[in-house]
Scaffold this active site. Structure first.
Site, PDB file in Angstrom:
ATOM      1  N   HIS A  66     -10.642 105.064  19.843  1.00  0.00           N
ATOM      2  CA  HIS A  66     -11.557 105.526  20.899  1.00  0.00           C
ATOM      3  C   HIS A  66     -12.501 106.629  20.414  1.00  0.00           C
ATOM      4  O   HIS A  66     -13.421 107.005  21.124  1.00  0.00           O
ATOM      5  CB  HIS A  66     -10.775 105.950  22.143  1.00  0.00           C
ATOM      6  CG  HIS A  66     -10.045 107.257  22.018  1.00  0.00           C
ATOM      7  ND1 HIS A  66      -9.591 107.963  23.107  1.00  0.00           N
ATOM      8  CD2 HIS A  66      -9.684 107.999  20.940  1.00  0.00           C
ATOM      9  CE1 HIS A  66      -8.979 109.067  22.722  1.00  0.00           C
ATOM     10  NE2 HIS A  66      -9.025 109.112  21.417  1.00  0.00           N
ATOM     11  N   ASP A  97      -8.264 109.473   3.875  1.00  0.00           N
ATOM     12  CA  ASP A  97      -9.098 108.946   4.950  1.00  0.00           C
ATOM     13  C   ASP A  97      -8.652 107.524   5.248  1.00  0.00           C
ATOM     14  O   ASP A  97      -7.700 107.008   4.648  1.00  0.00           O
ATOM     15  CB  ASP A  97     -10.569 108.993   4.527  1.00  0.00           C
ATOM     16  CG  ASP A  97     -11.513 108.969   5.719  1.00  0.00           C
ATOM     17  OD1 ASP A  97     -11.056 108.669   6.840  1.00  0.00           O
ATOM     18  OD2 ASP A  97     -12.716 109.245   5.524  1.00  0.00           O
TER      19      ASP A  97
END
Length: 566
Positions: free
Chosen positions: A467, A449
């Protein structure tokens, strides 16, 4: 029918007389009252009265030849298909373009001033008792296609824009147009002001070649003058999405040979669908420019070719994604605007990352859809940061997806090594892609991650990641990057950046998509700069990428030799 044909011949003869009587300098002021002096001279120098046009409806080709001969006209070349007029007739009369075989002839006329001009004749054969009788009757009465035309002698975009602006200043309004591939010419139609004295209200500028950019602006202005039509076109956007998705999902694009026309019957059999229904779909896609139609059947355009599964840079996965899960969730946009809750999560009960991860087919489709937009990456390997990277330097692609971007970078720079950080199932997809490209020997794969961003990289890449998240999560991701980066490391952030001036941009459309389906957002460059600063980073420069993308060059705040790449 004899009376109708006789009427066509009379109109032909009147058109011939008009062409003989006029020239550029006398006709322009009749069409644009008030045009005089320097502007008239400038306009007359850049365009030339070339023809007057009308449409006729002979029962057959022999009758057309006889009518032309009656008026002293001889066609200089065989008739060609008229794409623009055929489409206008189809739209006006709610007919299939396939049943309107409109042909165009341009017999020349010897004029008293020594010039040779033309009578442009559009011909649609209407045999006795044809179903097209009503079309012919209405067109004869209303004369929609009757016009006078000027040919532009220097087809330069600046000249074209100037001519269009001059027509507008003297009261002419845009009235459509189009590109005819059969003769490689672009037409711009105008409606002359009501006080025009030429006997024609419709004016054409004909320009050799394809001038799609100027034409697009001309057509946009035409649509803004018809707000009801504009709104109807906007409201049918959902139909467009589903038409493209169905075309791709049914494999019709894959059944079409890009080099030849294919009949509806042949395509229907290949795709296992109903021929009449497929014909309706193809007519709609023809209007969109995804396929084209001629006497040999339908064929893919360059745009439609991107929906083939085997096309280079295929965008088929995007069509399936936008016409599938994201289409379903967009029905909840109102809920997102009202409550702030992500519509995708309301629709599917979980966020899109978890939803796709639990379904291997959807996960693969999502990864391929991300790759489908990879044209944005085309110039990125030439970025100065990558060009200046030292021998053996490591490029770390954070959340690098299926490895499309990293593969491009490593292929362009054989001296570099790569490290791709991604979720476990996506890491395996990326490993296969880079192995096929022969790059795995120079690449390390790590499942993890954002908290696992490794130290020691020379160039870090964060592509279309920020985004997806709100500002607080972005700061957290950027802090992980900043902790891993040395003072000499660079970070390249690839995103669509919202324009500051409100100009049209794909970033504005994706901002809505991210809000509705992901819970993220697009941002302006100054917004990104603040997020970088909060994480101890500095925005050094911004450079444009295709598809309204941008690459933002970022370094640690205070790092030595932080040069701009703007």
């Amino acid at each position: 029918m004899i009376t109708a044909l006789s009427g066509d011949t009379s109109r032909l003869r009147a058109t011939v007389d008009f062409v003989k009587e006029q020239d550029t300098a006398t006709l322009l002021p009749l069409l644009l009252p008030g045009l005089d002096g320097p502007e008239l001279r400038a306009l007359a120098e850049r365009c030339d009265f070339s023809h007057a046009a009308l449409i006729v409806f002979p029962p057959d080709e022999a009758a057309l030849d006889a009518a032309l001969a009656d008026c002293g006209l001889v066609a200089d070349a065989p008739p060609r298909p008229s794409v623009v007029v055929r489409e206008r007739l189809a739209a006006r009369h709610n007919r299939s373009a396939a049943e309107l075989d409109v042909r165009i002839l341009r017999p020349s006329v010897e004029c008293p001033d020594g010039a040779r001009r033309m009578v442009e004749v559009f011909a649609l054969a209407v045999p006795p008792e044809s179903a097209l009788d009503t079309v012919a009757a209405q067109e004869r009465e209303r004369q929609h296609e009757a016009h006078v035309a000027f040919e532009v002698e220097a087809p330069d975009p600046l000249v074209l824009r100037g001519l269009c602006a001059t027509f507008g200043r003297y009261g002419a309004t845009p009235d459509g147009g189009g590109y005819n591939p059969h003769e490689n010419g672009t037409v711009f139609y105008f409606t002359a002001p009501a006080e025009a004295k030429a006997g024609y209200r419709r004016v054409e500028l004909y320009v050799p070649g394809d001038h799609s950019d100027v034409l697009a602006a001309h057509l946009d202005e035409h649509r803004t003058r018809q707000p009801a039509e504009t709104l109807l076109r906007l409201l049918t956007g959902a139909w467009t999405t589903q038409a493209l998705a169905a075309f791709a999902r049914l494999g019709v694009a894959d059944a079409m040979d890009e080099g030849r026309g294919v009949s509806v019957a042949e395509l229907a059999e290949e795709a296992g669908v109903l021929a009449p229904n497929l014909a309706t779909l193809l007519r709609y896609l023809t209007m969109l420019g995804v396929v084209s139609e001629d006497r040999d059947g339908f064929r893919l355009t360059d745009t439609g070719g991107l929906l083939r599964a085997d096309a280079e840079g295929s965008m088929r996965p995007l069509a399936l994604m936008y016409g599938g899960p994201f289409y379903e969730s967009f029905a909840g946009l109102e809920h997102t605007v009202r409550t702030g809750q992500v519509a995708f999560e309301q629709c599917f009960g979980e966020n899109h990352f978890d939803h796709f991860a639990r379904d291997p087919e959807l996960a693969e489709l999502f990864d391929r859809s991300m790759t489908a937009g990879s044209r944005m990456f085309d110039p990125l390997p030439a970025h100065p940061v990558l060009g200046a990277a030292a021998e053996g330097a490591t490029v770390v692609d954070i959340a690098g997806g299926a490895g499309e971007l990293l593969a491009r970078i490593l292929s362009a720079h054989p001296r570099l090594h790569g490290l791709l950080l991604e979720r476990p199932h996506t890491v395996e997809t990326a490993r296969r892609l880079l192995d096929t490209a022969g790059l795995t020997a120079r690449c390390t794969f790590r499942a993890g991650d954002f908290a696992d961003v490794p130290a020691g990289g020379d160039v870090y890449v964060l592509s279309r990641v920020l985004h997806d998240w709100d500002d607080e999560r972005c700061r957290e991701i950027l802090r992980h990057c900043a902790r891993a980066m040395s003072d000499t490391a660079d970070l390249l952030v690839i995103e669509r950046v919202l324009p500051t001036d409100g100009s049209p941009s794909l970033a504005t459309a994706w901002d809505l998509h991210m809000m509705c389906n992901v819970g993220g957002r697009e941002r302006r460059a100054d917004h990104y700069a603040r997020l970088f600063a909060d994480a101890g980073l500095t925005l050094v420069g911004v450079a444009p990428l295709p598809l309204d993308g941008s690459v933002l060059h970022v370094r640690r705040t205070g790092a030595a030799n932080a040069g701009s790449t703007a």
